[in-house]
Design a protein around this motif. Sequence first.
Motif, PDB file in Angstrom:
ATOM      1  N   TRP A   5      -8.359   2.716 -17.189  1.00  0.00           N
ATOM      2  CA  TRP A   5      -7.909   2.800 -15.799  1.00  0.00           C
ATOM      3  C   TRP A   5      -6.385   2.627 -15.686  1.00  0.00           C
ATOM      4  O   TRP A   5      -5.884   1.768 -14.968  1.00  0.00           O
ATOM      5  CB  TRP A   5      -8.630   1.775 -14.916  1.00  0.00           C
ATOM      6  CG  TRP A   5     -10.117   1.915 -14.937  1.00  0.00           C
ATOM      7  CD1 TRP A   5     -10.842   3.013 -15.344  1.00  0.00           C
ATOM      8  CD2 TRP A   5     -11.086   0.934 -14.565  1.00  0.00           C
ATOM      9  NE1 TRP A   5     -12.198   2.781 -15.243  1.00  0.00           N
ATOM     10  CE2 TRP A   5     -12.378   1.512 -14.765  1.00  0.00           C
ATOM     11  CE3 TRP A   5     -11.002  -0.363 -14.083  1.00  0.00           C
ATOM     12  CZ2 TRP A   5     -13.548   0.820 -14.496  1.00  0.00           C
ATOM     13  CZ3 TRP A   5     -12.172  -1.049 -13.812  1.00  0.00           C
ATOM     14  CH2 TRP A   5     -13.421  -0.466 -14.018  1.00  0.00           C
TER      15      TRP A   5
ATOM     16  N   GLN B 221      -2.658   2.627 -14.759  1.00  0.00           N
ATOM     17  CA  GLN B 221      -1.916   2.685 -13.502  1.00  0.00           C
ATOM     18  C   GLN B 221      -0.459   2.330 -13.774  1.00  0.00           C
ATOM     19  O   GLN B 221      -0.167   1.416 -14.551  1.00  0.00           O
ATOM     20  CB  GLN B 221      -2.479   1.699 -12.474  1.00  0.00           C
ATOM     21  CG  GLN B 221      -3.889   1.999 -12.007  1.00  0.00           C
ATOM     22  CD  GLN B 221      -3.964   3.174 -11.055  1.00  0.00           C
ATOM     23  OE1 GLN B 221      -2.944   3.630 -10.540  1.00  0.00           O
ATOM     24  NE2 GLN B 221      -5.173   3.677 -10.824  1.00  0.00           N
TER      25      GLN B 221
ATOM     26  N   ASN C  54      -7.099  -8.149 -13.256  1.00  0.00           N
ATOM     27  CA  ASN C  54      -6.715  -8.223 -11.844  1.00  0.00           C
ATOM     28  C   ASN C  54      -7.183  -9.532 -11.212  1.00  0.00           C
ATOM     29  O   ASN C  54      -7.656  -9.563 -10.071  1.00  0.00           O
ATOM     30  CB  ASN C  54      -7.263  -7.030 -11.059  1.00  0.00           C
ATOM     31  CG  ASN C  54      -6.688  -5.715 -11.541  1.00  0.00           C
ATOM     32  OD1 ASN C  54      -5.525  -5.653 -11.926  1.00  0.00           O
ATOM     33  ND2 ASN C  54      -7.497  -4.671 -11.546  1.00  0.00           N
TER      34      ASN C  54
ATOM     35  N   GLN D  22       5.821   3.586  -4.112  1.00  0.00           N
ATOM     36  CA  GLN D  22       5.432   2.193  -3.882  1.00  0.00           C
ATOM     37  C   GLN D  22       6.614   1.246  -4.082  1.00  0.00           C
ATOM     38  O   GLN D  22       6.861   0.358  -3.271  1.00  0.00           O
ATOM     39  CB  GLN D  22       4.288   1.801  -4.811  1.00  0.00           C
ATOM     40  CG  GLN D  22       3.762   0.387  -4.576  1.00  0.00           C
ATOM     41  CD  GLN D  22       2.666  -0.004  -5.553  1.00  0.00           C
ATOM     42  OE1 GLN D  22       2.622   0.492  -6.682  1.00  0.00           O
ATOM     43  NE2 GLN D  22       1.774  -0.876  -5.129  1.00  0.00           N
TER      44      GLN D  22
ATOM     45  N   TYR E 116      -0.186  -4.419  -5.905  1.00  0.00           N
ATOM     46  CA  TYR E 116      -1.437  -3.824  -5.436  1.00  0.00           C
ATOM     47  C   TYR E 116      -1.727  -2.516  -6.169  1.00  0.00           C
ATOM     48  O   TYR E 116      -0.849  -1.677  -6.379  1.00  0.00           O
ATOM     49  CB  TYR E 116      -1.343  -3.582  -3.933  1.00  0.00           C
ATOM     50  CG  TYR E 116      -2.509  -2.828  -3.350  1.00  0.00           C
ATOM     51  CD1 TYR E 116      -3.734  -3.452  -3.149  1.00  0.00           C
ATOM     52  CD2 TYR E 116      -2.380  -1.485  -3.007  1.00  0.00           C
ATOM     53  CE1 TYR E 116      -4.814  -2.748  -2.621  1.00  0.00           C
ATOM     54  CE2 TYR E 116      -3.443  -0.775  -2.473  1.00  0.00           C
ATOM     55  CZ  TYR E 116      -4.661  -1.414  -2.288  1.00  0.00           C
ATOM     56  OH  TYR E 116      -5.712  -0.724  -1.770  1.00  0.00           O
ATOM     57  N   ASN E 117      -2.982  -2.362  -6.555  1.00  0.00           N
ATOM     58  CA  ASN E 117      -3.482  -1.142  -7.184  1.00  0.00           C
ATOM     59  C   ASN E 117      -2.889  -0.912  -8.574  1.00  0.00           C
ATOM     60  O   ASN E 117      -2.844   0.226  -9.058  1.00  0.00           O
ATOM     61  CB  ASN E 117      -3.234   0.088  -6.303  1.00  0.00           C
ATOM     62  CG  ASN E 117      -4.218   1.202  -6.606  1.00  0.00           C
ATOM     63  OD1 ASN E 117      -5.368   0.957  -6.954  1.00  0.00           O
ATOM     64  ND2 ASN E 117      -3.764   2.446  -6.478  1.00  0.00           N
ATOM     65  N   THR E 118      -2.410  -1.967  -9.204  1.00  0.00           N
ATOM     66  CA  THR E 118      -2.012  -1.900 -10.612  1.00  0.00           C
ATOM     67  C   THR E 118      -2.674  -3.075 -11.326  1.00  0.00           C
ATOM     68  O   THR E 118      -3.284  -3.948 -10.692  1.00  0.00           O
ATOM     69  CB  THR E 118      -0.487  -1.985 -10.811  1.00  0.00           C
ATOM     70  OG1 THR E 118      -0.039  -3.329 -10.568  1.00  0.00           O
ATOM     71  CG2 THR E 118       0.245  -1.018  -9.891  1.00  0.00           C
TER      72      THR E 118
ATOM     73  N   VAL F  57       0.851  -1.190   0.000  1.00  0.00           N
ATOM     74  CA  VAL F  57       0.000   0.000   0.000  1.00  0.00           C
ATOM     75  C   VAL F  57       0.885   1.237   0.000  1.00  0.00           C
ATOM     76  O   VAL F  57       1.715   1.423   0.891  1.00  0.00           O
ATOM     77  CB  VAL F  57      -0.941  -0.001   1.225  1.00  0.00           C
ATOM     78  CG1 VAL F  57      -1.737   1.292   1.276  1.00  0.00           C
ATOM     79  CG2 VAL F  57      -1.872  -1.209   1.177  1.00  0.00           C
TER      80      VAL F  57
END
Length: 356
Positions: free
Chosen positions: A228, A230, A332, A236, A305-307, A134
């Motif tokens: 979206w 990323q 994902n 990170q 995370y978050n990609t 995170v």
Amino acid sequence: MPVGMAIANTNSSTVQAASYNKTEMRSFVRNTLAGYYARGTVVIVKDGQPQQISYGYGYYGKRLGAGNSKVVYPVCSLQKVITGAIITQLISAGKFTQYTKISKWYPNLKGADNITVGNLMTHTSGLTAADTEVNRGRVYSEADAINWVVNKLNSTTQNQPGNFSYNNTNYILLAGIIRQETGQSYKQNVQERIINKLGLKRTYFLEDIPAGMTDGISYTWNQKNYQWAQYVKKTQASQLVGAGNLFSAPMDYYRIQLGLTNGQILSRTDFDYMTHLTSRSSNGYSGGLYMKNNDNLKLAYGNLYNTHFGNWIQMTTDNQNGLIMFLNQTQNDENRNKQIGYQILNHIKANTFSAK
């Protein structure tokens, strides 16, 4: 059913009876990726011969193809085997053993007297620092990233060593051991022991990607491609020293796999040691790889995370057949990404590989 799925599921048994047709293989791989709305670069290996096959853009906004030599991708957790290999080099040099307690390097870490180097390398330490991926919004030095993990562990309840629990914590701590034992940064060790040793031309830490090159952008499919967007931010990446802060390309990673047994990084004896540590649990994970099918297969999966990145390697241990897949447009979904890879693997050599 995704568009093109019928093509992706084509039976490949008749193809393998003939000589290896690289044009046909390229078409099959690209059709398979298309059937799942995936984009990325794959190195397939058949009978010892590697072939890079790319589909789509690695950076849509700049119209850079997924396989463009200017684009590199996060290695994600596939980096862990590199960290494991450097630790194995240090063990081979007599610096310590798999049984050495990590209190040698982390005297202030709770429970360190009960945890071995082998426990870290097999994810059986019982240590889990939550939220290592995170984004905390600051660029960490290697030392600060490692100290954050130690402080996080000391402030939360941890399990006793013994049971397998996959997480980044173990390999961040291993990076710290490499730093202390060598007196050099983790980055310097990777540069000298891996990148320079193998002559890799597309493997960098994020902050060192040269001008004229770029890290890839990840996307997902939502009614159309390249949605979206990323990318991996320096904040990170800096948190994941030893566990996810390296960038590369599938062909460079293929050369790393060769180096793990041909003497350039490790000897075959040292590779077998690394992947068969005493603390290895029944799932076969040791030193950054899962070993399956009576140790005839080696596997690893990674994402961030978050990609929308998703990487999967599955190769025969002799490096003669398999794939290295770096996807930068995914849903994902680890299982879905492995379905893509498994269809390709069965086309390379049927009845050989693992679905997961």
